[in-house]
Design a protein around this motif. Structure first.
Motif, PDB file in Angstrom:
ATOM      1  N   THR A  81      -4.223   9.562   0.845  1.00 41.38           N
ATOM      2  CA  THR A  81      -5.369   9.742   1.728  1.00 41.38           C
ATOM      3  C   THR A  81      -5.812  11.196   1.642  1.00 41.38           C
ATOM      4  N   LYS A  86      -0.009  11.875   4.688  1.00 38.76           N
ATOM      5  CA  LYS A  86      -0.398  10.574   5.253  1.00 38.76           C
ATOM      6  C   LYS A  86      -0.700   9.596   4.133  1.00 38.76           C
ATOM      7  N   LYS A  88      -1.039   5.239   3.006  1.00 36.10           N
ATOM      8  CA  LYS A  88      -1.079   3.831   3.372  1.00 36.10           C
ATOM      9  C   LYS A  88      -0.027   3.142   2.528  1.00 36.10           C
ATOM     10  N   ASP A 103       0.733  -0.750   6.156  1.00 32.88           N
ATOM     11  CA  ASP A 103       0.942   0.117   7.316  1.00 32.88           C
ATOM     12  C   ASP A 103       0.600   1.560   6.970  1.00 32.88           C
ATOM     13  N   ASP A 104       0.318   2.331   8.000  1.00 31.76           N
ATOM     14  CA  ASP A 104       0.320   3.779   7.828  1.00 31.76           C
ATOM     15  C   ASP A 104       1.730   4.234   7.489  1.00 31.76           C
ATOM     16  N   HIS A 105       1.843   5.331   6.784  1.00 37.30           N
ATOM     17  CA  HIS A 105       3.151   5.903   6.489  1.00 37.30           C
ATOM     18  C   HIS A 105       2.965   7.411   6.508  1.00 37.30           C
ATOM     19  N   TRP A 106       3.338   8.018   7.616  1.00 37.06           N
ATOM     20  CA  TRP A 106       3.122   9.451   7.797  1.00 37.06           C
ATOM     21  C   TRP A 106       4.453  10.169   7.786  1.00 37.06           C
ATOM     22  N   ALA A 120       4.628   5.526  11.890  1.00 38.95           N
ATOM     23  CA  ALA A 120       3.559   4.576  11.547  1.00 38.95           C
ATOM     24  C   ALA A 120       2.999   3.996  12.826  1.00 38.95           C
TER      25      ALA A 120
END
Ligand code: ODT
Length: 176
Positions: A81, A86, A88, A103-106, A120
């Motif tokens: 991103t 950050k 996805k 999912d988000d994966h931060w 997430a």
């Protein structure tokens, strides 16, 4: 003071370096989402391809169909991103009855050599706070976090508004 729990304002790792992040991480604590999936004995392995693309595999103990305990083998690819910390995450299981998702994966914080805090958010509420999140605390060491890493990890748990919501997860007492 009022804590800012807006998902959009959560601070992530500055200058995240995926190459230094690659390799094996053991989950030592977890805040579960709605519909808990991975229970414990969770080991993630991050790989960086020659073109820079990040992928991962993970295994962990799960219970499927409400009674069958097994070791899930999972795969993920990560989309970049605007923020290097950050991603996805698109994920799926080696067997058809395992979870799939996007999912988000931060990466909230890591020193690359000892600890990492992941986050997430699956669903944001109208007020901008998260109503369905999950988070892993990872260690490079299957024995857990070093005492000297506890302070920063606790601080980061608080910054993402999840302090007190984690459970410890075992890393080494199962066949996974
Ligand atoms: O356990 C839950 O309830 C939520 C987690 C489900 C997603 C697990 C998917 C793992 C796919 C393989 C990826 C490896 C990297 C994992 C790093 C952090 C955890 C998502």
């Amino acid at each position: 003071w009022a804590q800012d729990c807006q998902v959009d304002n959560i601070q992530v790792m500055q200058n995240f370096n995926r190459t230094k992040y690659a390799g094996t991480w053991y989950a030592v604590a977890k805040k579960d989402p709605v519909g808990l999936f991975l229970l414990d004995n969770i080991v993630a392995q991050f790989n960086i391809a020659e073109d820079g693309q990040m992928t991962a595999t993970a295994e962990g103990r799960v219970i499927i169909l409400q009674q069958w305990e097994l070791c899930a083998h999972m795969f993920a690819t990560f989309e970049d991103t605007y923020d290097p910390a950050k991603f996805k995450m698109k994920y799926w299981g080696a067997a058809a009855n395992l979870q799939t998702g996007y999912d988000d994966h931060w990466v909230i914080s890591t020193d690359y050599d000892n600890y990492a805090v992941h986050y997430a958010c699956r669903e944001k509420g109208y007020d901008g706070t998260c109503i369905d999140s999950y988070s892993f605390v990872f260690s490079r060491h299957p024995t857990g976090l070093r005492p000297e890493d506890q302070y920063i990890v606790t601080q980061k748990k608080q910054e993402i508004c999840l302090l007190g919501k984690y459970r410890r997860v075992h890393t080494i007492n199962f066949f996974c």
